[in-house]
Every structure is written in structure tokens, then in C-alpha cells.
Design an enzyme around this catalytic site. Structure first.
Site, mmCIF file in Angstrom:
data_model
loop_
_atom_site.group_PDB
_atom_site.id
_atom_site.type_symbol
_atom_site.label_atom_id
_atom_site.label_comp_id
_atom_site.label_asym_id
_atom_site.label_seq_id
_atom_site.Cartn_x
_atom_site.Cartn_y
_atom_site.Cartn_z
ATOM 1 N NE ARG A 1 -0.310 -1.190 5.125
ATOM 2 C CZ ARG A 1 -1.528 -0.114 6.369
ATOM 3 N NH1 ARG A 1 -2.152 0.636 6.398
ATOM 4 N NH2 ARG A 1 -0.307 -0.896 7.021
ATOM 5 C CB SER B 1 -5.790 2.424 5.802
ATOM 6 O OG SER B 1 -6.388 2.236 6.864
ATOM 7 C CD GLU C 1 -17.244 2.614 1.350
ATOM 8 O OE1 GLU C 1 -18.492 2.777 1.724
ATOM 9 O OE2 GLU C 1 -17.224 2.617 2.698
ATOM 10 C CG PHE D 1 -15.526 -1.275 2.538
ATOM 11 C CD1 PHE D 1 -16.230 -2.084 3.316
ATOM 12 C CD2 PHE D 1 -14.018 -0.568 3.557
ATOM 13 C CE1 PHE D 1 -15.696 -2.844 4.444
ATOM 14 C CE2 PHE D 1 -13.662 -1.237 4.466
ATOM 15 C CZ PHE D 1 -14.706 -1.820 5.223
ATOM 16 C CG HIS E 1 -6.202 -3.126 4.474
ATOM 17 N ND1 HIS E 1 -5.554 -2.114 3.639
ATOM 18 C CD2 HIS E 1 -5.810 -2.817 5.993
ATOM 19 C CE1 HIS E 1 -5.048 -1.337 5.250
ATOM 20 N NE2 HIS E 1 -5.301 -1.748 5.456
ATOM 21 C CG ASP F 1 -8.886 -5.547 11.279
ATOM 22 O OD1 ASP F 1 -9.578 -5.121 12.310
ATOM 23 O OD2 ASP F 1 -8.984 -4.247 10.517
ATOM 24 N NE ARG G 1 -3.455 -4.091 8.798
ATOM 25 C CZ ARG G 1 -2.806 -4.671 9.669
ATOM 26 N NH1 ARG G 1 -2.667 -5.860 10.110
ATOM 27 N NH2 ARG G 1 -2.671 -4.089 11.242
#
Lengths: 281, 316
Positions: B12, B39, B60, B85, B111, B119, B169
Site C-alpha cells: 500500500r 490506511s 463508497e 469496500f 487490505h 480484523d 496491508r
């Protein structure tokens, strides 16, 4: 300003186009199309600064229009053709194989005048806001217009866009809701009552106007007033009362004509009520 | 291509650096984010180009529509949010307003996959490559490390059309060369071999390279090819390699259904049938855990690539 009698003549012809277009393939959405005829004629023949003869996707320096409730494509196609975007004769291909006039509007077949596909509801306000923000980045002070169904307002994405537009002061957009009170399964009050429509938009931070969408003088006056409200830090929403099926007595006021085509007999009865003012396609 | 790990870096951050460079070189590049600026490593772009950065909030669907609209007027929007998303949540918006409408939107998704880690399964999308590659006209890219992600980010701005760019991530080995040329749709051969073709994408490329070293010690010559572009797929490179090795392993951080392995199997079924083993998640959701624990538990580790290669060879 265009001659009002002339605009009314165009409206009559557009209504003829609509019923003929949905009759030929026995498919399409006449109700909302008939109800929004004055809105489209006013926009394309008087209000918008646009260039039908030389359509470009980017539309730099032009006002842009986005149809979010894409199922009322018949009225849009008729007005696009009659204002010069493509030959009027092409209206006869609506919903037929290999046509550019798809059931719901699309850029995919290259029809001039259309800048995004619509049909799956609730997406057009976001797209219009993006186009409006791109205009600001380009120092282009034209206006972006959009139209939405009242049933469509039940989609959550509309409210995401509503919140965003006011928060980000997107003030070069004039949106309109076709408030005809009907959707597929019945009246909007029967399907999902939306309460005080105007209060909702005011609460989301929009400058809200009202108009009778079937009174072309009022439509033009309201748009001209709305234009004076652009550039003042607030998006503008016009709540437009219309009659579904307006202009064809047996279609008026009923959700039953949302998405069905007239048969031969009904076509004949409808056309008898609608004066041919320009040549039929 | 030469490779040697210069240490661990997150993909990322490669996206963030690439986006910043694009901002400096192309005034039409705009960035949109749905409340995940840090993020997605988009903060440097936001700081340097505030007028071209659009904070959309947690919305989104609206973001995808706004991005589609911004292309009308010549902007090149890069949307940033988590892969879940960026795809599943907004599939219809992407389908109608972006893909069907042919809009020049770059959907940048962080991610992705199991390596999101703790998560858990709500955020660990393993279906995104499949969803995106089914859309007509969509380019689908899953780079393997920091350097390649940066190069891909820069490259997709020059491509006119919708792109799905998937990255992750965790900090992982950064082993490709800095400032590499990135050609969309062109596979990269890291190791040439004769016994088995290992086609890998994303984080699994490094695992495949490690597996090739173990296989070498066992006397097995593995060819390791990085398929960074899942669509359009480099069919020529795949067929050419399999013509030589006659068996295949596909490796990806994704469901078996719909991912890279599926895409390769389709090509081979039509052009060069060969035994294929799939290193991928097998019709399951993920769960909480560290990235390495999850890769091991779900069969995506170096040892799994080695075992798959041996099985594929045995089936020749």
C-alpha cells in the site's frame, strides 16, 4: 427565451413519439416519460447551453444533463433526437436489436447525448456531482442538471450523495425529483411513504424549490430562478410535481402505466389525443 | 528478471508513493478516499494536492459514482478504500457507472485477502479478483511487492479505461527492482525451469520464489512466473511455459473460484490441457490471526506451493 407556443407544440410531438416508441417493441416505460415531457423540452430547447451538433463526452463549456431514473428513456431519446443529437428516424429502433437506443440509456453503443449508463437506480446523483466537481476543477462555470424519480429516492446512495453535495458546497448542480407519487408496485405512499420530501432535502442542506412539472411556463421560470441560485454554496433541488402518464387520459395518474406498452387500439386512442406538430418519425 | 529482497515494505505504501508521483506529473490525476486516507497511504497526496483530493466520507457507492462523473471533463480519478469496500460493497456502481459506461476510473484497493490479518473475515475479501475480472473491459492487476505496486500505480494512469488495482496491508519482502518498467498484461519470469510452471500473483509471488528454492534442493526445476495482470491475461507466456513444463501450479491470495487459477485453467483447457494444482483458499471465509498464521492455516504458505508442485509433477 423560446416561444412558449412552440415549446408546447414540441411537447405534443414528443408525447406522440413516446407512445409510438414503446408501442413498436411492445416494451418500455411510457408513464414517467409522458409526465416529464415539459421538463425535458424546457431543458433542451430553452434552459441548457449545449451543442447537439457536436457532442463530446467531456462537454467542456456546456451544461450537462444526467438522467438517473434511466427507465424514462423514451422521453429523453425523443428530446435528444428532436434537438439534433441524432436523426429522428432512429427513434423507430428503440429497444430493438442492434439499436443505440437501448432500453435504458448507455454510452456503450455511442449514442450522442448520453454520458453515463443509468437504469439501476440511485447512481446518477453521485455521477452528476462528480461531473460538477470536475467542472469546478476545470474552471468551467456551466451547470450540471440531473433528474431522479421519487421512488428512486428510496435508494441509499441518493442520500450519500445528498449529504456530500451540501457538505462540499457543490453549488453548480440543479437536480430535480419527478414527484409523481407512483412507482411499480403502487403509489409511493403505499410502497414506502417518504414523509416530507422537501424537509428531508432542506435538512440535508439543499436549497429546495418547487414547480408544477406539467406547466411549461412554470418549469422555465423555476429553472431560470434556480440558475440565479447557483454559485452560492448550496446545491439546488427542485421538487417537481407531475402527473404520471400526463397527456393520455387513460394513462394518467396510475402506476399501472409505469412500464407497459399500449396495444394497437390504445395507441390509436392515445395518438388521437396528441396533436402531430412536427413530422412523426 | 533479477530479484533480491531489500527488506520488508507494504504494497500500500508503494501505491501511496506512486500516487504522489502521478500527482506531480499529471494535473488531471485526482484522488478520492472513503475515510481511509492513512490506511491507503494517500495522505502525502492529500497534503501536496489538497484541491485534487476528495474526502468522500464513509460512502463508497457515492465515491464510485463521483469518480465516474469526474472522468467527464477529463479527470483521472483514483479511488482508495479497502478491497472489500472497493468491490463487493459497490459492485453495481462499478458495473453500471464505471465498467459499462467505459469510465477511466482507477479503483485502488488495499487490505485485500487473508493478510489483512486480525480484523478477520468481514474485511478479508477473497472474491474481488473474480468479481472484477468478470466485468467486460475491466483491467485487473495484483502487484507483488512495494516496487511493483508503485510502478503499476504509475502505469495505470496512462491506460485509458477502468482498472482494478489490488494490494495489501502487511510489510512483505520488497524484491523487484525499483523504478521498474510496468507493462500491463505482460507476465514476468523470475526463474526459468523445466519441471513445473508456478504462476503466482500478489503476495504469493515471494512464497513461490521461496518454494522454487526448496524444490531446487529436491532436484526439481520450477519456473516461476509473476502474473501481475490477471486481466488481460498473458496467455502467450502461460502457454509457452506449460508447453515446456507440462504441469502447473497457480498461487494467489484469493478463492479458488474466480481467481488467477481459474483464469489460467480456462486458457489451458482451450489451448494446452495440463495437470494444474491450486494454491488458493478453498471455498472458505478467513478469520482473525496474524498474516503468517493465516497463510499457513489456509494453505497459502511456501510449503503449500512446494507440495502443490510435487502433486502437479506426479500427475504428468
Amino acid at each position: 427565451m423560446a416561444n412558449i407556443d412552440n415549446l408546447k407544440d414540441i411537447c405534443a410531438q414528443v408525447r406522440r413519439d413516446i407512445v409510438r416508441m414503446v408501442h413498436a417493441p411492445q416494451s418500455g416505460h411510457p408513464g414517467g416519460s409522458l409526465g416529464c415531457t415539459e421538463f425535458f423540452v424546457a431543458l433542451y430547447f430553452d434552459i441548457m447551453k449545449h451543442n447537439p451538433q457536436n457532442f463530446t463526452m467531456d462537454g467542456k463549456g456546456e451544461d450537462l444533463f444526467f438522467l438517473s431514473n434511466g427507465h424514462i428513456s423514451p422521453v429523453w431519446y425523443s428530446v435528444l433526437a428532436r434537438s439534433g443529437y441524432f436523426p429522428v428516424s432512429e427513434l423507430s429502433t428503440f429497444r430493438m436489436i442492434n439499436t443505440r437506443l437501448q432500453g435504458h440509456p448507455t454510452t456503450h453503443e455511442g449514442l450522442p447525448g448520453v454520458r453515463v449508463a443509468s437504469g439501476s437506480l440511485g447512481q446518477g446523483l453521485s455521477v452528476a456531482l462528480g461531473a460538477a466537481q470536475a467542472k469546478k476543477l476545470n474552471n468551467d462555470n456551466s451547470i450540471v442538471y440531473s433528474l431522479h424519480g421519487d421512488g428512486e429516492i428510496q435508494e441509499g446512495q441518493i442520500w450519500e450523495a445528498a449529504m456530500y453535495a451540501a457538505a462540499k458546497k457543490v453549488d453548480n448542480i440543479i437536480s430535480t425529483i419527478d414527484y409523481n407519487g407512483q412507482q411499480i408496485d403502487g403509489s409511493t405512499d403505499h410502497v414506502l411513504p417518504m414523509g416530507d420530501m422537501a424537509a428531508k432535502w432542506v435538512a440535508f442542506g439543499w436549497n429546495v424549490l418547487h414547480m408544477d412539472g406539467n406547466n411549461i411556463e412554470e418549469v422555465i421560470a423555476t429553472f431560470n430562478h434556480a440558475k440565479t441560485l447557483t454559485g452560492k454554496g448550496q446545491p439546488i433541488m427542485i421538487i417537481m410535481k407531475t402527473g404520471m402518464g400526463k397527456g393520455v387520459d387513460f394513462m394518467e395518474g396510475s402506476h399501472k402505466w409505469h412500464g407497459i406498452a399500449p396495444n394497437d387500439e390504445q395507441l390509436k386512442a392515445a395518438l388521437e389525443q396528441l396533436q402531430s406538430t412536427q413530422a412523426d418519425y | 528478471m533479477q530479484y533480491t529482497s531489500s527488506g520488508d515494505k507494504d504494497t500500500r505504501s508503494g501505491f501511496g508513493e506512486g500516487l504522489l508521483e502521478l500527482g506531480r506529473n499529471n494535473p488531471n490525476v485526482v484522488a478520492l478516499c472513503a475515510d481511509l486516507t492513512g490506511s491507503l497511504k494517500m495522505d502525502a497526496f492529500e497534503k501536496e494536492f489538497p484541491e485534487r483530493f476528495f474526502q468522500i466520507g464513509i460512502a463508497e457507492a457515492n465515491m464510485m459514482g463521483i469518480a465516474a462523473g469526474m472522468t467527464i471533463g477529463g479527470k483521472i480519478p483514483f479511488t482508495g478504500t479497502f478491497a472489500n469496500f472497493s468491490t463487493g460493497r459497490v459492485y453495481d456502481q462499478i458495473r453500471q457507472s464505471i465498467a459499462y459506461s467505459g469510465k477511466n476510473v482507477k479503483i485502488c484497493a488495499s487490505h485485500a485477502g487473508l493478510t489483512l490479518g486480525e480484523d478477520g473475515a468481514t474485511h478479508q475479501i477473497l472474491e474481488d479478483l473474480g468479481m472484477m475480472r468478470m466485468l467486460p473491459g475491466m483491467t485487473v492487476i495484483n502487484p507483488c511487492d512495494f516496487n511493483q505496486t508503485k510502478a503499476a500505480t504509475i502505469a495505470i494512469a496512462k491506460h485509458n479505461g477502468p482498472v482494478y488495482l489490488r494490494f495489501g496491508r502487511p510489510k512483505v519482502a520488497n524484491f523487484t527492482t525499483p523504478n521498474q518498467p510496468f507493462e500491463i498484461g505482460k507476465a514476468i519470469t523470475f526463474i526459468e525451469g523445466t519441471d513445473v510452471s508456478i504462476f503466482a500473483t500478489g503476495h504469493l509471488v515471494w512464497k513461490a520464489l521461496q518454494a522454487a528454492e526448496i524444490l531446487k534442493e529436491k532436484g526439481i526445476s520450477a519456473e516461476v512466473i509473476n502474473i501481475h495482470t490477471i486481466k488481460p491475461l498473458d496467455e502467450e507466456a502461460i502457454v509457452k511455459s506449460v508447453a515446456k513444463t507440462r504441469c502447473v501450479v497457480s498461487a494467489e491470495e484469493h478463492q479458488r473460484n474466480g481467481g488467477l487459477g481459474d483464469a489460467i485453467a480456462q486458457v489451458l483447457a482451450m489451448k494446452m490441457p495440463a495437470p494444474q494444482e491450486f494454491v488458493a483458499v478453498n471455498d472458505s471465509f478467513g478469520e482473525s490471526g496474524t498474516p503468517e498464521q493465516l497463510l499457513t492455516k489456509y494453505g497459502l504458505d511456501t510449503a503449500d506451493v512446494v507440495a502443490a508442485a510435487e502433486r502437479a509433477i506426479a500427475r504428468k
